[in-house]
Design an enzyme around this catalytic site. Structure first.
Site, short mmCIF file in Angstrom:
data_model
loop_
_atom_site.label_atom_id
_atom_site.label_comp_id
_atom_site.label_asym_id
_atom_site.label_seq_id
_atom_site.Cartn_x
_atom_site.Cartn_y
_atom_site.Cartn_z
CB SER A 82 -8.33 0.84 5.84
OG SER A 82 -8.94 2.11 5.84
CE LYS B 206 -3.90 1.87 2.76
NZ LYS B 206 -4.70 1.64 3.99
CB SER C 193 -7.77 3.61 3.11
OG SER C 193 -6.99 2.89 4.04
#
Lengths: 545, 545
Positions: B238, B141, B214
């Site tokens: 997330s 990420k 996210s």
């Protein structure tokens, strides 16, 4: 007591209420256990021998009160002594001690005897103990609730009768413990001394000195052998300071390992630095006894804030322990007796060949101490002032000192975030540093001196630095006591800091005679089992002939 | 893409910089892997089959990208495939996927191949793998630093080239992992969707829907099989939200179990609620593979904020697992496909006789959600506005929503203390409640529906409630997909709340066709090993014929 000492006082309304709570407590002392006035008035500075000499305790009672908690549990289980005999002995001695050093806030020996009787009867009837602490008397610090007993969070405004046990005391009760007294703590529970609406607690070894704090009632009581084990709390040295000052054992475990659910406090939600609870006692093995049994009850299943640590103290090490010796923190040089004892310990450890001994240099302890001081009162002490004003309680100087600028201020969310970031960066940098040294444990002073004169304990960094880092610490006696003929101050023209100079000015060997000299051993965060194991290795070496 | 969607935009200066970073990224796509414009333009809503049909991947590459991480590690160790072949296959597929769903922020397949080559050579030369993850490609990420690669904390103002690996990526690298792409996250990293200066990521199963966030770049990439395992983060859902939306596996471990030292963030020190990091992957066993190996490297010795958890997943249970089924949270009723899948799972679990199945009623999830929303931005979002204004970045509606009153405000120390006290009391009450139910785990929805239309994910409570409690959670696919002919909304006149009504209005079965239906399984705080074991038991039952 010297006329210069600051007494807890306040408005007429406050004084009236304080008079009532003190009267309640004094009325808990049975006439049969009152020390003659002349014994109290003529007491020497060192009052530790009076319980034995005053004639109020039988030989068996004196013998019982010499035992540590592990022995007591063993002897009760072996039917060598009964639970009733045990709590009676400690209860009587506690009441005698209290009259000399003012260490108790609530006395309920009858309740303790009644519970002990039940336990004795259970044992008789069932042929087994109720738990591993069957019949063990445990003293409890004021802000740790026991059902039906008095408690406070360090201000008159917070005094109450507890409706329930907290998790720690219910756990101990289930393990077989017997409760009989609660012990004094200072106003705000945030002094390294012990002066409250219940009055000032004195150091048993030299009553002109403080027993430390905030668990100072515990320290003094245990040193007087009015208890063999008690429960303290520590957010800046409040277990370790009093253990050091009174020459007993005390451990501050890593935060969130032992349950504090239900403890009274006045800053719930202020979690920038976390408190911890742990045992204060008279042998190292009692630390293990206490923690092992509390954790075996799996408190993390009830107190969800806890980390479920595995309690498995190693009995051997793959390689020699690496022991760092930190003589001072580069900010304040400890008084001569501390330096003498540490130097002797270092030499003996090194000579033993059983551990690896290295010098440990502190890593920016000045910065760490600044950060934690600011974290203690994120609102600049507003809540303290509010609580005092509720009852007209006057702020004690050590309370004022701990909430005062420049070390505290009333933060907003943005500045708090910055402060906590600073804390986290310090922790990271410290951890990197510690790892680089390769030390398993660090042996260091618990305080920049032995017990200090009342109202002067302002340099907490020797303990508080490990609170900001959340590194567990054990304080234990060196065996030495302050000896004016040996512990002579060397003349210095250069000081490490203003605090260093102030600390040196506090040193008066003749006035501080007899104060126990203690050590502090620390390990990395959550290395509590390693710490307990290492303390044993080190103490065994130091005690060896 | 619908014309109604909100694009990340800003001042001319902002647009210029964003143009540059997008160009940098686009230039990382080799010409040989560019999809023809007509393929992109004519893509169906479900783009998951395009990597296989587009002709850019060999059969062997397609076969490799079907494997989970465990298989890949085994096959590389068994010399059935090489590390170079593996990262090449996943890298090519990732680049194809990216052109369809916009999931990447940095593409460096050459670097990955070069590292894989070293690993292959090492294996050839030394006859052993460098570690248990030898040759495993792992996607990362955006805000998780990799040395020399681009990273950001969710705002253009925070875009940088990382000077070093963070602890997680250095650990994975040492275990043998190969890095080749970084993945998209939303502005502020605080949406349950994924729209940033790198553009919007789409749901591979239905590009009119969001992949969640996210960690939505990860979820979309892994669903497209451009990665078999990736690293996400989760403070409100997330990891679990995107895993659910994309029909993959994801675990949010208890906070402070896996290392986040060095991760980029913009609210360091805001510790009222803690994030967690964990794997997103394509099989349950890969969760165990990931966590087991990361923890075996003892990150708590380097990241002192970590709790040293013991990773020991049980393989049997003393008594039947007690599984609570929570169909809804008493605030928002999930959409039909979720209710259908959960009802079917409940019936199958009960019928199996292998676990004990009970109904689980939520405990004041409304209150818990209110508290965590306020904890996310203790300064009322000031820092967000500051970061945006630094580059002229426009605030996206979902960012505005998450920082807006009444759920946030600019606190002072006193109100923050009150808020955190409320949090702690909620945690205590919830824990007491959970204990009373006797459940080992709770099976519940991960979201009040399957993947929702872009720009509408505002009800986080199905995941965020476990964040405020810090209970670990695993999301895994039910195997079902949204089917308009079955998943018909029942007409209701009574709604549980305004949010419930809003949620119902979002449901359009035909528009949401094909969305994966996922489950969330949660356990008490720090019961991560139990959770992993229970998930296997449950999934085995649900998958059995």
């Amino acid at each position: 007591m010297s006329v210069n000492l600051v007494e807890a006082t306040g408005s007429p309304v406050y004084m009236e209420q304080v008079h009532a709570i003190k009267q309640r407590r004094d009325s808990q002392i049975p006439a049969s256990l009152r020390l003659p006035k002349e014994v109290i008035d003529s007491a020497p500075l060192d009052v530790t021998s009076i319980p034995a000499s005053c004639g109020l305790l039988t030989d068996k009672e004196l013998a019982i009160t010499e035992l540590d908690a592990t022995s007591i549990c063993q002897k009760i289980a072996a039917r060598e002594i009964t639970a009733v005999e045990t709590v009676t002995a400690f209860g009587k001695r506690a009441i005698i001690a209290h009259q000399l050093v003012n260490c108790l806030t609530d006395i309920f020996l009858d309740e303790g005897i009644s519970r002990a009787k039940e336990l004795d009867e259970y044992y008789e009837r069932e042929g087994k103990v109720v738990g591993p602490l069957h019949g063990l008397p445990i003293s409890i610090k004021d802000h740790v609730p026991l059902k039906g007993r008095w408690a406070s969070a360090g201000f008159l405004a917070t005094v109450e009768v507890s409706q329930d046990d907290c998790l720690m005391t219910s756990t101990l009760r289930n393990l077989g413990a017997v409760f009989y007294v609660k012990t004094n703590q200072p106003q705000s529970i945030m002094h390294l001394e012990t002066n409250s609406m219940y009055g000032r607690t004195l150091n048993p070894w030299n009553t002109s000195l403080t027993p430390g704090g905030s668990s100072g009632g515990e320290g003094a009581l245990i040193a007087m052998k009015g208890s063999c084990i008690g429960v303290g709390t520590d957010i800046g040295g409040s277990i370790r300071g009093p253990a050091a000052n009174s020459g007993i054992y005390g451990m501050r475990p890593s935060s969130k390992t032992l349950p504090m659910k239900g403890y009274l406090a006045f800053q719930f939600g202020a979690d920038g630095v976390l408190p911890s609870t742990g045992p204060m006692c008279r042998s190292a093995r009692d630390i293990d006894l206490f923690i092992r049994n509390v954790l075996a009850s799996k408190p993390s299943l009830i107190d969800v804030s806890l980390v479920p640590v595995v309690w498995d103290v190693p009995t051997s090490f793959e390689k020699k322990l690496r022991v760092g010796i930190m003589e001072h923190d580069s900010v304040v040089l400890p008084h001569p007796p501390i330096l003498r004892a540490l130097a002797a310990a270092k030499a003996k450890l090194a000579a033993s060949g059983l551990v690896e001994v290295v010098n440990y240099k502190p890593f920016r302890h000045d910065l760490g101490y600044d950060i934690i001081r600011e974290l203690y009162f994120e609102d600049g002490g507003k809540i303290v002032r509010d609580l005092l004003s509720q009852t007209g309680e006057r702020m004690l100087p050590l309370t004022e000192w701990v909430i005062s600028p420049p070390y505290t201020k009333d933060h907003d969310a943005t500045s708090l975030r910055a402060l906590r970031t600073q804390r986290d960066e310090y922790r990271d940098a410290y951890s990197d540093y510690w790892n680089q040294t390769g030390c398993d444990v660090v042996l260091c002073p618990p305080f920049p001196g032995t017990a200090n004169p009342h109202d002067t304990a302002k340099y907490w960094s020797y303990t508080a630095i490990w609170n900001i880092l959340d590194y567990p610490g054990i304080v234990f006696p060196s065996g030495a006591r302050l000896n004016p003929s040996v512990d002579v101050l060397e003349s210095r023209t250069h000081f490490l800091s203003d605090a260093d100079k102030l600390n040196e000015e506090l040193y008066h060997a003749t006035k501080m005679v007899g104060a126990p000299v203690s050590f502090q051993l620390v390990a990395r965060r959550f290395n509590d089992c390693l710490l307990v194991a290492a303390q044993k290795v080190i103490e065994d070496i130091l005690k060896a002939e």
